[in-house]
Design a protein around this motif. Sequence first.
Motif, PDB file in Angstrom:
ATOM      1  N   UNK B  24       1.892   7.067  -4.336  1.00  0.00           N
ATOM      2  CA  UNK B  24       3.316   5.593  -3.898  1.00  0.00           C
ATOM      3  C   UNK B  24       4.179   6.641  -3.295  1.00  0.00           C
ATOM      4  N   UNK B  25       4.496   7.751  -3.079  1.00  0.00           N
ATOM      5  CA  UNK B  25       5.193   8.551  -2.239  1.00  0.00           C
ATOM      6  C   UNK B  25       6.935   7.689  -1.845  1.00  0.00           C
ATOM      7  N   UNK B  26       6.977   6.549  -1.973  1.00  0.00           N
ATOM      8  CA  UNK B  26       7.977   6.590  -1.367  1.00  0.00           C
ATOM      9  C   UNK B  26       8.876   5.626  -3.255  1.00  0.00           C
ATOM     10  N   UNK B  27       9.479   4.127  -3.539  1.00  0.00           N
ATOM     11  CA  UNK B  27       9.685   4.334  -4.671  1.00  0.00           C
ATOM     12  C   UNK B  27       8.889   2.857  -5.116  1.00  0.00           C
ATOM     13  N   UNK B  28       9.538   2.642  -6.672  1.00  0.00           N
ATOM     14  CA  UNK B  28       8.943   1.307  -6.801  1.00  0.00           C
ATOM     15  C   UNK B  28       9.423   0.091  -6.104  1.00  0.00           C
ATOM     16  N   UNK B  29      10.428  -0.271  -5.579  1.00  0.00           N
ATOM     17  CA  UNK B  29      10.868  -1.407  -4.875  1.00  0.00           C
ATOM     18  C   UNK B  29      10.448  -1.282  -2.813  1.00  0.00           C
ATOM     19  N   UNK B  30      10.345   0.100  -3.006  1.00  0.00           N
ATOM     20  CA  UNK B  30      10.006  -0.070  -1.671  1.00  0.00           C
ATOM     21  C   UNK B  30       8.387   1.376  -1.291  1.00  0.00           C
ATOM     22  N   UNK B  31       7.045   0.900  -1.925  1.00  0.00           N
ATOM     23  CA  UNK B  31       6.601   2.471  -1.772  1.00  0.00           C
ATOM     24  C   UNK B  31       5.636   1.726  -0.924  1.00  0.00           C
ATOM     25  N   UNK B  32       5.130   3.840  -0.203  1.00  0.00           N
ATOM     26  CA  UNK B  32       5.182   4.233   0.726  1.00  0.00           C
ATOM     27  C   UNK B  32       3.288   4.391   0.320  1.00  0.00           C
ATOM     28  N   UNK B  33       2.248   4.120   0.380  1.00  0.00           N
ATOM     29  CA  UNK B  33       1.370   4.276  -0.424  1.00  0.00           C
ATOM     30  C   UNK B  33       0.226   5.896   1.125  1.00  0.00           C
ATOM     31  N   UNK B 163      -1.665  -1.840   8.003  1.00  0.00           N
ATOM     32  CA  UNK B 163      -0.380  -1.973   9.106  1.00  0.00           C
ATOM     33  C   UNK B 163      -0.673  -1.348   9.936  1.00  0.00           C
ATOM     34  N   UNK B 164       0.554  -0.765  10.979  1.00  0.00           N
ATOM     35  CA  UNK B 164       0.576   0.180  11.538  1.00  0.00           C
ATOM     36  C   UNK B 164       0.401   1.606  11.343  1.00  0.00           C
ATOM     37  N   UNK B 165      -0.303   2.215  12.343  1.00  0.00           N
ATOM     38  CA  UNK B 165      -0.800   4.021  11.781  1.00  0.00           C
ATOM     39  C   UNK B 165      -1.353   4.289  10.262  1.00  0.00           C
ATOM     40  N   UNK B 166      -1.553   2.782   9.950  1.00  0.00           N
ATOM     41  CA  UNK B 166      -2.880   2.781   8.622  1.00  0.00           C
ATOM     42  C   UNK B 166      -2.183   2.943   7.625  1.00  0.00           C
ATOM     43  N   UNK B 167      -0.370   2.140   7.940  1.00  0.00           N
ATOM     44  CA  UNK B 167       0.171   1.891   6.717  1.00  0.00           C
ATOM     45  C   UNK B 167      -0.141   0.210   5.589  1.00  0.00           C
ATOM     46  N   UNK B 168      -0.398   1.266   4.493  1.00  0.00           N
ATOM     47  CA  UNK B 168      -1.144   0.275   3.723  1.00  0.00           C
ATOM     48  C   UNK B 168      -0.154  -0.940   2.754  1.00  0.00           C
ATOM     49  N   UNK B 169       0.107  -1.792   2.391  1.00  0.00           N
ATOM     50  CA  UNK B 169       0.270  -2.814   1.976  1.00  0.00           C
ATOM     51  C   UNK B 169      -0.213  -3.750   0.515  1.00  0.00           C
ATOM     52  N   UNK B 170       0.380  -3.220  -0.597  1.00  0.00           N
ATOM     53  CA  UNK B 170      -0.821  -3.887  -2.063  1.00  0.00           C
ATOM     54  C   UNK B 170       0.518  -5.558  -1.580  1.00  0.00           C
ATOM     55  N   UNK B 171      -0.613  -6.133  -1.883  1.00  0.00           N
ATOM     56  CA  UNK B 171      -0.129  -7.344  -2.874  1.00  0.00           C
ATOM     57  C   UNK B 171      -0.632  -7.723  -4.030  1.00  0.00           C
ATOM     58  N   UNK B 172       0.571  -8.101  -5.261  1.00  0.00           N
ATOM     59  CA  UNK B 172      -0.655  -8.472  -6.523  1.00  0.00           C
ATOM     60  C   UNK B 172      -0.825 -10.050  -6.049  1.00  0.00           C
ATOM     61  N   UNK B 173      -1.708 -10.206  -7.075  1.00  0.00           N
ATOM     62  CA  UNK B 173      -2.739 -11.521  -7.529  1.00  0.00           C
ATOM     63  C   UNK B 173      -1.628 -12.331  -7.614  1.00  0.00           C
TER      64      UNK B 173
END
Lengths: 149, 173
Positions: B24-33, B163-173
């Motif tokens: 995560x090179x972003x923040x906890x609130x808005x992670x960038x993987x 997502x776009x450009x290979x951006x990863x979004x994590x969705x917890x269970x």
Amino acid sequence: MTQNDPYSGCTIPVGNANTATLRKVLIDWIQDGTGVRVDYDFREKYSGLTLAFTAGAFKRKDYILGGYHAKYQFALIYRTYPEDREGRETADELLTALADWMTQNRPVLPEPFKFRKITQESLAQMTHRHENGMEDHSVTLSLFFEVIH
Amino acid sequence: MADLTFNTTGGLTIAREMLIAYLNTGTNAQPVWSPVGKRVEDSSTEIDWESNTIRDILGSTWGTLKKPTITQKFEPSDLDGDDTALVKLWNLAVKDQDAQALAAQDMLIVHFYAGEEVSPFAERYTGCMIEITGLGGEGGGNIGMPFEVTYGGTRITGTATLGTGGAVTFTPD
């Protein structure tokens, strides 16, 4: 030593798309950067300079993210009819100068290839003499590039 | 959680690039993987279950396992200005020598081969320890910054989408 007039028409040798693409890129790069004409092929009776891949491209490293690091080995071949020793030396000097230029400059490779370096792997020398007295002088170089995912 | 199946073609092995670790090179609130392992040829997690076995007086053997400690090395990890994860780690380790921050990194492991193809299984570790073990390399080569990850903190399972450009979004269970 000047090159004979270029012949009309040329053939792109059969090979995989990547090999053919990189070969064309290197030929155009040499011509644009040095003003020296490089043909895709030459016929027996004409002299000229061509770039030929001595071995197919092969991967040297595979990366865990899916990319790779690869090497293309190629040769600059100058076919000429030297009348004397000076003619042979001139051919080798041309090849040496081109090799020096290539190792000190960077071509722009098309996506997804990323240029890393070009190294010279042999000295310029005569490598073949034809029955009609034509000689092939060549120098071997390698192009290293990557595909990064 | 119900058992998952592999979304790859049965009978064929699974390519290594179907398992990717992200920092995560972003923040906890808005992670960038950002993917980890650019130009790394070989890297695997090492899973230590702290196994123990006993044999009781009846002659039966019993084994116990604990929750695993999972570590992973990434080397040589050649520095690259386009490698967002390495740039962040370089700043934390080389520039700032921020030991506390390096011991609390947020990482995501996506198993692209498991679960649904569009939303494969992923696991997030919110408190990973990343130990930069060196900086340098051989003459004529590249500057490498090998490091070792110990996955830790809270483990959250879920799914990942690209997502776009290979951006990863994590969705917890």
